[in-house]
Motif scaffolding. Structure first.
Motif, PDB file in Angstrom:
ATOM      1  N   GLU A   1     105.912  31.894  83.217  1.00  0.00           N
ATOM      2  CA  GLU A   1     105.713  32.834  84.225  1.00  0.00           C
ATOM      3  C   GLU A   1     104.338  33.160  84.430  1.00  0.00           C
ATOM      4  N   SER A   2     103.310  33.272  83.581  1.00  0.00           N
ATOM      5  CA  SER A   2     101.923  33.138  83.851  1.00  0.00           C
ATOM      6  C   SER A   2     101.213  31.833  83.789  1.00  0.00           C
ATOM      7  N   CYS A   3     102.047  30.887  83.438  1.00  0.00           N
ATOM      8  CA  CYS A   3     101.355  29.553  83.100  1.00  0.00           C
ATOM      9  C   CYS A   3     100.311  29.538  82.242  1.00  0.00           C
ATOM     10  N   ARG A   4     100.340  30.222  81.150  1.00  0.00           N
ATOM     11  CA  ARG A   4      99.303  30.231  80.074  1.00  0.00           C
ATOM     12  C   ARG A   4      99.985  30.053  78.786  1.00  0.00           C
ATOM     13  N   ILE A   5      99.149  29.407  77.854  1.00  0.00           N
ATOM     14  CA  ILE A   5      99.355  28.894  76.639  1.00  0.00           C
ATOM     15  C   ILE A   5      98.672  29.825  75.619  1.00  0.00           C
ATOM     16  N   TYR A   6      99.574  30.231  74.645  1.00  0.00           N
ATOM     17  CA  TYR A   6      98.761  31.115  73.666  1.00  0.00           C
ATOM     18  C   TYR A   6      98.909  30.361  72.295  1.00  0.00           C
ATOM     19  N   VAL A   7      97.488  30.302  71.751  1.00  0.00           N
ATOM     20  CA  VAL A   7      97.186  29.825  70.324  1.00  0.00           C
ATOM     21  C   VAL A   7      97.124  30.667  69.456  1.00  0.00           C
ATOM     22  N   PHE A   8      97.937  30.722  68.209  1.00  0.00           N
ATOM     23  CA  PHE A   8      97.530  31.917  67.342  1.00  0.00           C
ATOM     24  C   PHE A   8      97.690  31.154  65.749  1.00  0.00           C
TER      25      PHE A   8
ATOM     26  N   ALA B   1      93.758  27.101  85.925  1.00  0.00           N
ATOM     27  CA  ALA B   1      92.399  27.152  86.062  1.00  0.00           C
ATOM     28  C   ALA B   1      91.832  26.061  84.920  1.00  0.00           C
ATOM     29  N   TRP B   2      92.477  25.865  84.090  1.00  0.00           N
ATOM     30  CA  TRP B   2      92.314  25.004  82.821  1.00  0.00           C
ATOM     31  C   TRP B   2      90.941  25.379  82.259  1.00  0.00           C
TER      32      TRP B   2
ATOM     33  N   TRP C   1      97.776   9.099  77.077  1.00  0.00           N
ATOM     34  CA  TRP C   1      97.201  10.146  76.493  1.00  0.00           C
ATOM     35  C   TRP C   1      95.642  10.203  76.930  1.00  0.00           C
ATOM     36  N   SER C   2      95.345  11.402  76.949  1.00  0.00           N
ATOM     37  CA  SER C   2      93.869  11.641  77.464  1.00  0.00           C
ATOM     38  C   SER C   2      93.247  12.838  76.802  1.00  0.00           C
ATOM     39  N   PRO C   3      91.974  12.608  76.437  1.00  0.00           N
ATOM     40  CA  PRO C   3      91.179  13.969  75.798  1.00  0.00           C
ATOM     41  C   PRO C   3      91.443  14.999  76.776  1.00  0.00           C
ATOM     42  N   VAL C   4      91.220  16.301  76.179  1.00  0.00           N
ATOM     43  CA  VAL C   4      91.270  17.377  77.033  1.00  0.00           C
ATOM     44  C   VAL C   4      89.874  17.773  77.457  1.00  0.00           C
ATOM     45  N   GLU C   5      89.581  18.287  78.672  1.00  0.00           N
ATOM     46  CA  GLU C   5      88.184  18.880  78.690  1.00  0.00           C
ATOM     47  C   GLU C   5      88.742  20.254  79.578  1.00  0.00           C
ATOM     48  N   ALA C   6      88.273  21.503  78.945  1.00  0.00           N
ATOM     49  CA  ALA C   6      88.526  22.655  79.755  1.00  0.00           C
ATOM     50  C   ALA C   6      87.260  23.609  79.510  1.00  0.00           C
ATOM     51  N   LEU C   7      87.117  24.194  80.644  1.00  0.00           N
ATOM     52  CA  LEU C   7      85.868  25.232  80.531  1.00  0.00           C
ATOM     53  C   LEU C   7      86.382  26.447  79.495  1.00  0.00           C
ATOM     54  N   ALA C   8      85.288  27.359  79.136  1.00  0.00           N
ATOM     55  CA  ALA C   8      85.711  28.402  78.351  1.00  0.00           C
ATOM     56  C   ALA C   8      84.895  29.545  78.693  1.00  0.00           C
ATOM     57  N   ASP C   9      85.677  30.845  78.554  1.00  0.00           N
ATOM     58  CA  ASP C   9      85.080  32.195  78.732  1.00  0.00           C
ATOM     59  C   ASP C   9      85.223  32.645  77.215  1.00  0.00           C
ATOM     60  N   GLY C  10      83.871  32.413  76.449  1.00  0.00           N
ATOM     61  CA  GLY C  10      84.030  32.489  74.863  1.00  0.00           C
ATOM     62  C   GLY C  10      84.114  31.512  74.421  1.00  0.00           C
ATOM     63  N   SER C  11      84.972  31.452  73.258  1.00  0.00           N
ATOM     64  CA  SER C  11      84.901  30.244  72.530  1.00  0.00           C
ATOM     65  C   SER C  11      86.369  29.554  72.606  1.00  0.00           C
ATOM     66  N   THR C  12      86.433  28.386  72.492  1.00  0.00           N
ATOM     67  CA  THR C  12      87.637  27.455  72.433  1.00  0.00           C
ATOM     68  C   THR C  12      88.186  27.659  71.073  1.00  0.00           C
TER      69      THR C  12
ATOM     70  N   ASN D   1      93.323  34.665  62.332  1.00  0.00           N
ATOM     71  CA  ASN D   1      94.644  35.686  63.129  1.00  0.00           C
ATOM     72  C   ASN D   1      94.135  35.830  64.339  1.00  0.00           C
ATOM     73  N   ASP D   2      93.318  34.815  64.777  1.00  0.00           N
ATOM     74  CA  ASP D   2      92.919  34.979  66.422  1.00  0.00           C
ATOM     75  C   ASP D   2      93.935  34.566  67.267  1.00  0.00           C
ATOM     76  N   VAL D   3      93.734  35.121  68.655  1.00  0.00           N
ATOM     77  CA  VAL D   3      94.687  34.560  69.900  1.00  0.00           C
ATOM     78  C   VAL D   3      93.583  34.018  70.814  1.00  0.00           C
ATOM     79  N   HIS D   4      94.042  32.747  71.242  1.00  0.00           N
ATOM     80  CA  HIS D   4      93.338  32.107  72.262  1.00  0.00           C
ATOM     81  C   HIS D   4      94.377  31.539  73.387  1.00  0.00           C
ATOM     82  N   ILE D   5      93.888  31.981  74.697  1.00  0.00           N
ATOM     83  CA  ILE D   5      94.835  31.900  75.789  1.00  0.00           C
ATOM     84  C   ILE D   5      94.156  30.705  76.716  1.00  0.00           C
ATOM     85  N   LEU D   6      94.837  29.886  77.134  1.00  0.00           N
ATOM     86  CA  LEU D   6      94.440  28.893  77.919  1.00  0.00           C
ATOM     87  C   LEU D   6      95.329  28.824  79.251  1.00  0.00           C
ATOM     88  N   ASP D   7      94.415  29.244  80.484  1.00  0.00           N
ATOM     89  CA  ASP D   7      95.140  29.140  81.907  1.00  0.00           C
ATOM     90  C   ASP D   7      95.428  27.702  82.168  1.00  0.00           C
ATOM     91  N   THR D   8      96.482  27.355  82.370  1.00  0.00           N
ATOM     92  CA  THR D   8      96.626  25.946  82.538  1.00  0.00           C
ATOM     93  C   THR D   8      96.679  25.675  83.992  1.00  0.00           C
TER      94      THR D   8
END
Length: 494
Positions: free
Chosen positions: A246-253, A272-273, A221-232, A263-270
């Motif tokens: 297909e898009s290599c994206r993770i959708y968090v809802f 570009a991280w 295991w290792s902690p995640v570090e990711a850049l953000a456009d807006g909020s994480t 009821n927000d949606v956040h997208i992680l581009d895996t």
């Protein structure tokens, strides 16, 4: 600027909805338009968004119009009737007027359009504070505010101290692991990586170490570090995380945090991280302990618990919502058939185009019924199973283990956490109890279980090979931080 909704039409069910764009605003009317290639047999017109800027006595007239100015009246939209279906009658002579000409759907808002001032930063801040103070009694809607459902049962005392779970035999010790938790989301990134997001741990505190990566090659295991456009994504529990390969994206809802609901949606581009939050069109209520499944590029969200205004308790949903990532828009489909009762904490397994929904909870009842939602026909049906079903439960976990079967394990029955395992065959429609020494023996609920694919060297095709289980709690105050990996062939004795 005016607070008017977005308007869309749908002429071909195989294509996404088309948005109408503004042409000419005036004092008493606003005109919108969008091109149409041909006259369809049916045309669905609908709106999405805020109608507060349009007076209640205003009407929205919709026409099918040719470039030469000739047009056909299709219908009217109002704040009370925000969608309608127009059908092209074969006996009508009107469509003949427009045949072979360039067409457009034309919409005219007639009536008073009110001005809506932009909120000041102070007003926005005040609204944010008020939103954070909303009550969250998740996920048991019948409990008093002071009760904590995950740590307290009818016959137990509150135990605030977290006791980490014992790692499964053969997994090996890991020097750095996520803290014990439940209500988190576990999602594959690729064949070698799994991401852990959110969760709640000891004393019902939200985990400060909210995001981790697991390397499935070396079990580290290792902690995640990711850049953000807006909020994480803010710390939360009861949310979902789904990968679109297909898009290599993770959708968090969705999810919830104390008195705050999401009821927000956040997208992680895996690749570009990088995180990005979505300003989605359409409406979906704040939901927690729902299910989310990816089908043909869209997210299907079913059930869950949602807040109601105080002093009423929270309630459970029986609705299906769809998120279209391409247009970043929510909508509700028309669903037929025998619909399940409202619930949260259930599971949903997608096999081909069939979504199998099992169990769940709507205080004071736990369910053990099984429903099938055909995502091709958008029709529910209750499955009459052969033999005995598993006992009623919620906050259990499930995973597909073959093309025609899925497995459920653990959960909570309204009184205690469970540790039994069952396999359902979609061919025979039969539940089979599964007992094997490799399966977790400690009762647990609110944990995550997913399938890790193996690779066949000859065909290079991915196939279910292992189960990965992380976290959960025993509903007596103990939260687990163990990571368990099981060979599917071993537990099924294949």
């Amino acid at each position: 600027m005016e607070a008017i909704p977005e308007f869309y039409f749908l002429g071909d069910p195989r294509e996404p909805p088309v948005k109408l764009h503004r042409l000419s605003p005036s004092e008493n009317s606003i005109q919108l338009s969008a091109p149409l290639s041909s006259i369809p047999s049916q045309l669905l017109l609908f709106s999405a968004g805020d109608w507060s800027g349009i007076s209640s006595d205003s009407k929205v007239e919709v026409h099918l119009e040719a470039r030469n100015g000739k047009q056909i009246f299709l219908g009217t939209l109002t704040s009370e009737s925000r969608c309608f279906l127009w059908e092209n009658s074969s006996s009508s002579d009107f469509p003949c007027i427009l045949e072979g000409r360039e067409l457009q759907v034309s919409l005219l808002i007639k009536g008073k359009v009110c001005a809506k001032m932009k909120k000041t930063s102070q007003e926005s801040k005040k609204r944010k504070i008020l939103k954070e103070e909303e009550e969250n009694i998740c996920p048991n809607k019948g409990l008093a505010k002071s009760q904590i459902p995950k740590q307290k049962t009818k016959n137990s005392k509150h135990v605030p101290v977290t006791k980490p779970g014992i790692p499964a035999k053969g997994t090996g010790a890991v020097s750095s692991v996520p803290s014990g938790r439940w209500g988190h989301a576990l999602c594959p990134v690729d064949n070698e990586t799994v991401i852990l997001i959110g969760g709640q741990g000891t004393r019902m505190q939200f985990c400060k170490d909210s995001m981790w990566k697991l390397n499935t090659e070396n079990d580290k295991w290792s902690p995640v570090e990711a850049l953000a456009d807006g909020s994480t994504p803010e710390a939360r529990t009861g949310h979902t995380a789904v990968l679109d390969p297909e898009s290599c994206r993770i959708y968090v809802f969705g999810g919830s945090k104390n008195r705050k609901w999401f009821n927000d949606v956040h997208i992680l581009d895996t690749q570009a991280w990088r995180w990005r939050s979505v300003e989605a069109l359409g409406k979906v209520p704040p939901l927690s302990y729902h299910t989310c499944s990816l089908f043909r590029g869209e997210l299907f969200v079913y059930g869950g618990v949602f807040p109601r205004p105080n002093p009423e308790p929270d309630g459970c949903s029986d609705s299906l919502y769809i998120f279209d990532p391409q247009h970043e828009m929510w909508y509700q489909p028309i669903v037929l058939g025998d619909k399940p009762l409202a619930r949260s904490g259930h599971t949903a397994n997608l096999l081909n185009r069939d979504l199998y929904i099992f169990g769940g909870w709507d205080t004071p009842v736990c369910y053990n019924d099984l429903y099938l939602l055909d995502l091709g026909l958008m029709e529910f049906s209750r499955i009459e199973v052969n033999g005995s079903s598993p006992s009623p439960r919620c906050w259990h976990s499930a995973a597909q283990i073959s093309d025609s079967s899925f497995l459920i394990h653990g959960g909570y029955d309204g009184n205690q956490a469970l540790h039994d395992t069952h396999v359902f065959s979609t061919v025979t429609r039969t539940w089979t109890a599964l007992v094997h020494k490799s399966l977790p023996r400690s009762p647990r609920a609110g944990y995550s279980m997913l399938t890790l694919p193996g690779v066949n060297d000859e065909s290079k095709e991915s196939m279910p090979q292992e189960l990965l289980i992380f976290g959960g709690g025993d509903n007596e105050g103990q939260f687990y931080c163990d990571t368990i990996r099981l060979q599917i062939s071993e537990i099924l004795d294949v």
